[in-house]
Design an enzyme around this catalytic site. Structure first.
Site, short mmCIF file in Angstrom:
data_model
loop_
_atom_site.label_atom_id
_atom_site.label_comp_id
_atom_site.label_asym_id
_atom_site.label_seq_id
_atom_site.Cartn_x
_atom_site.Cartn_y
_atom_site.Cartn_z
N ARG A 75 -8.98 -0.45 4.17
CA ARG A 75 -8.16 0.59 3.54
C ARG A 75 -6.78 0.04 3.18
O ARG A 75 -6.19 0.46 2.18
CB ARG A 75 -7.93 1.76 4.51
N LYS A 108 0.85 -1.21 0.00
CA LYS A 108 0.00 0.00 0.00
C LYS A 108 0.88 1.25 0.00
O LYS A 108 0.66 2.18 -0.78
CB LYS A 108 -0.88 0.00 1.24
N ASN A 109 1.90 1.24 0.85
CA ASN A 109 2.69 2.46 1.02
C ASN A 109 3.74 2.68 -0.07
O ASN A 109 4.42 3.70 -0.07
CB ASN A 109 3.33 2.48 2.42
N ASP A 159 4.31 0.80 12.06
CA ASP A 159 3.10 0.16 11.52
C ASP A 159 2.96 -1.28 12.01
O ASP A 159 1.95 -1.92 11.73
CB ASP A 159 3.11 0.16 9.99
N ARG A 179 -5.34 10.56 3.60
CA ARG A 179 -4.33 11.58 3.84
C ARG A 179 -3.23 11.55 2.78
O ARG A 179 -2.58 12.55 2.53
CB ARG A 179 -3.68 11.36 5.20
N CYS A 233 -5.31 12.59 12.09
CA CYS A 233 -6.06 11.33 12.04
C CYS A 233 -5.92 10.70 13.43
O CYS A 233 -5.31 11.25 14.33
CB CYS A 233 -5.52 10.41 10.95
N ARG A 278 -0.30 14.64 12.25
CA ARG A 278 0.17 14.43 10.89
C ARG A 278 0.48 15.75 10.16
O ARG A 278 -0.10 16.05 9.13
CB ARG A 278 -0.83 13.59 10.09
N PRO A 279 1.35 16.58 10.71
CA PRO A 279 1.69 17.86 10.04
C PRO A 279 2.37 17.61 8.70
O PRO A 279 2.88 16.52 8.43
CB PRO A 279 2.65 18.52 11.01
N ILE A 280 2.35 18.63 7.84
CA ILE A 280 3.02 18.51 6.54
C ILE A 280 4.00 19.67 6.34
O ILE A 280 4.35 20.01 5.20
CB ILE A 280 1.99 18.48 5.38
N ASP A 281 4.47 20.22 7.45
CA ASP A 281 5.38 21.37 7.36
C ASP A 281 6.65 21.05 6.57
O ASP A 281 7.15 21.90 5.82
CB ASP A 281 5.75 21.86 8.76
N LEU A 282 7.16 19.83 6.67
CA LEU A 282 8.40 19.49 5.96
C LEU A 282 8.16 19.41 4.45
O LEU A 282 9.02 19.79 3.65
CB LEU A 282 8.97 18.18 6.49
C1 EPZ Z 1 4.00 7.01 6.01
O1 EPZ Z 1 3.22 8.06 6.58
C2 EPZ Z 1 3.08 5.79 5.95
N1 EPZ Z 1 1.94 6.08 5.10
C3 EPZ Z 1 2.60 5.44 7.36
O2 EPZ Z 1 1.82 4.24 7.25
C4 EPZ Z 1 3.83 5.15 8.22
O3 EPZ Z 1 3.41 4.87 9.54
C5 EPZ Z 1 4.76 6.36 8.21
O4 EPZ Z 1 5.13 6.69 6.84
C6 EPZ Z 1 6.04 6.11 9.00
O5 EPZ Z 1 6.71 5.01 8.48
C7 EPZ Z 1 2.10 6.03 3.75
O6 EPZ Z 1 3.19 5.76 3.24
C8 EPZ Z 1 0.89 6.29 2.92
P1 EPZ Z 1 6.05 10.49 8.06
P2 EPZ Z 1 3.79 9.58 6.57
O7 EPZ Z 1 5.92 11.70 7.23
O8 EPZ Z 1 4.51 9.82 5.30
C9 EPZ Z 1 6.17 13.84 11.40
C10 EPZ Z 1 0.02 2.83 7.68
O9 EPZ Z 1 -0.49 2.32 8.70
N2 EPZ Z 1 6.11 14.79 10.27
O10 EPZ Z 1 7.30 9.69 7.99
O11 EPZ Z 1 2.69 10.48 6.96
C11 EPZ Z 1 4.82 13.17 11.63
O12 EPZ Z 1 4.02 13.96 12.49
C12 EPZ Z 1 0.44 4.28 7.67
O13 EPZ Z 1 0.22 2.20 6.60
C13 EPZ Z 1 6.28 16.15 10.53
O14 EPZ Z 1 6.48 16.57 11.67
O15 EPZ Z 1 4.85 9.49 7.77
C14 EPZ Z 1 5.18 11.88 12.28
O16 EPZ Z 1 5.34 12.11 13.66
C15 EPZ Z 1 0.22 4.95 9.03
N3 EPZ Z 1 6.21 17.02 9.50
C16 EPZ Z 1 6.54 11.53 11.67
O17 EPZ Z 1 7.03 12.74 11.06
C17 EPZ Z 1 5.99 16.61 8.21
O18 EPZ Z 1 5.94 17.46 7.29
C18 EPZ Z 1 6.48 10.45 10.62
O19 EPZ Z 1 5.71 10.91 9.56
C19 EPZ Z 1 5.80 15.23 7.96
C20 EPZ Z 1 5.88 14.34 9.01
#
Ligand code: EPZ
Length: 419
Positions: free
Chosen positions: A397, A22-23, A305, A93, A117, A122-126
């Site tokens: 999902r 999925k990911n 996960d 998302r 969620c 789940r911020p997207i600042d980066l």
């Molecule tokens: C991906 O989510 C996966 N989803 C998640 O899988 C997985 O848990 C996660 O990576 C970590 O491995 C998909 O690939 C679709 P991150 P993502 O950005 O990209 C913080 C599942 O169950 N962060 O690595 O959203 C954030 O808050 C799902 O299959 C910022 O602060 O994960 C979190 O604490 C759940 N700013 C951490 O980084 C940002 O701009 C990890 O987030 C982005 C993230």
């Protein structure tokens, strides 16, 4: 509405084939927007999230068809719309992964702000910081994020956190940018490598995917290509625990053992027999399960996960264990549901202390998120009596036919319609 009815099951036995990841498939489908040719993607898992991604791609102008199960043909000759509506973003998302490719392909992208969620804000600042460093104007108003740029310019970007999504979005933004982009402190998950493999087959110039420094040299355009998605390491890990917790003997096929190393290591520490084959892994339970502590970390650390599923296993171990969740701020929502089944777990901030030797008893429980749902199903396999799991849309999902695959291994599980 549907529920899963799970009775105490005998040890699971037999073979199961893992679906495509999925990911990995979600960013790859988003990346097809960067190509103006025909893409054929194989091993696409049949998931709700994939259906939503297909809807999003059609909204922007892609033509999608399928000649065979688990294969998709995606062709994006022209982008006719660059706005991803709220109702689609709230359902999934990962819609935010359209930001980079839409911006790179047509100079503009507008995505509804993805709310938080169950597992965190789940911020997207980066994501946004990186895109603006590459010259995008980012506007946030009325719940919409609108990014625009005549041409993105390659830059050196340091990610404060090795975010998977931010790494993927910025790689997709950089492949058509002017000049060279270097992402430092990038995520190194296998799904990033698969995205890079697909993009390179379309003509992108990417080096270092899978390491913490990824160099992308922009090219004028990308052509469509054919790609087979890697297998889902989290689905594989879920079946590894299903075999372990029931004392079974299961061969899990279509896996990449190297991607499962953190899970294999922890299961062996818990006294579970794990043997690797070329594209398969065999997990044999039955011995006394040892209590083991885990701390979730970015790859190649123990995956967040798999945290909930492992917690379920530890409720049946011989002693106490501690789970520390370092990735998301709220990923213990499954704990109250496991306690309803008789588990004894105490949460203290980012840590959960799990007492072993729990005698789990069936009850009605609800899936609070995708992996929590999987953890409750695993608990139901070993709980006495009947466990009913509701809110299955979370599970559907991200897992393709999970209940059917478990049933084929001997699990006493069935899906029923409810009013
Ligand atoms: C991906 O989510 C996966 N989803 C998640 O899988 C997985 O848990 C996660 O990576 C970590 O491995 C998909 O690939 C679709 P991150 P993502 O950005 O990209 C913080 C599942 O169950 N962060 O690595 O959203 C954030 O808050 C799902 O299959 C910022 O602060 O994960 C979190 O604490 C759940 N700013 C951490 O980084 C940002 O701009 C990890 O987030 C982005 C993230």
């Amino acid at each position: 509405m549907e529920n899963l009815i799970i009775n105490h099951s005998k040890p699971l036995y037999g073979e199961v084939t893992v679906s495509g990841s999925k990911n990995a498939v979600l960013p790859i489908l988003a990346a097809t927007v960067l190509t103006s040719g025909e893409n054929i993607i194989h091993d696409v898992p049949e998931l709700e999230d994939v259906k939503i991604m297909e809807e999003i791609l059609s909204t922007v102008g892609s033509k999608i068809s399928s000649d065979s199960p688990n294969s998709l043909k995606v062709e994006t000759t022209a982008i006719k719309n660059f706005e991803i509506p709220y109702e689609l973003v709230t359902k999934m998302r990962a819609s935010i992964l359209l930001l980079g490719p839409l911006l790179a392909r047509c100079g503009k992208a507008s995505v509804s702000f993805p709310g938080g969620c169950a597992i965190g804000s789940r911020p997207i600042d980066l994501h946004l910081k990186g895109l603006s460093a590459m010259g995008a104007d980012i506007e946030q108003s009325n719940g919409l994020i609108t990014a625009s740029a005549k041409k993105l310019i390659g830059k050196k970007i340091y990610l404060d956190f090795p975010s998977v999504g931010a790494t993927e979005n910025l790689i997709m933004a950089a492949v058509l940018a002017e000049g060279e982009t270097i992402l430092e402190n990038a995520a190194i998950e296998p799904e990033i490598v698969d995205l890079s493999t697909y993009l390179s087959s379309c003509g992108a110039q990417i080096q270092g995917a899978g390491t913490d420094t990824v160099k992308i040299t922009g090219v004028p355009e990308l052509k469509g290509s054919e790609h087979t998605v890697i297998s889902d390491r989290i689905e594989a890990g879920t079946f590894m625990i299903a075999s372990a917790i029931t004392g079974g003997n299961v061969l899990i096929k279509n896996v990449i053992p190297a991607h499962l190393k953190p899970i294999t290591a922890k299961l062996k520490e818990a006294n579970i027999e794990v043997s690797e084959e070329l594209n398969a892994i065999r997990v044999k339970g039955g011995n006394l399960i040892k209590n083991v502590d885990i701390k979730t970390l970015p790859y190649p650390g123990f995956p967040t996960d798999m945290q909930a599923q492992f917690a379920t296993l530890m409720t049946t171990s011989a002693g106490n264990s501690i789970i520390v969740e370092t990735i998301f701020e709220n990923r213990f929502l499954y704990v109250p549901e496991l306690i309803r089944l008789g588990a004894n777990i105490k949460i203290d901030g980012r840590a959960a202390v799990i007492s072993g030797n729990a005698s789990l008893n069936g009850a009605k429980v609800k899936a609070t998120d995708l992996r929590a749902g999987a953890a409750l199903i695993l608990a139901g396999l070993v709980a006495d009596g009947v466990t009913t799991v509701t809110d299955l849309y979370h599970i559907d999902r991200g897992y393709e036919k999970l209940d059917q695959k478990l049933s084929a291994l001997g699990a006493n599980i069935s899906r029923i319609e409810t009013e």
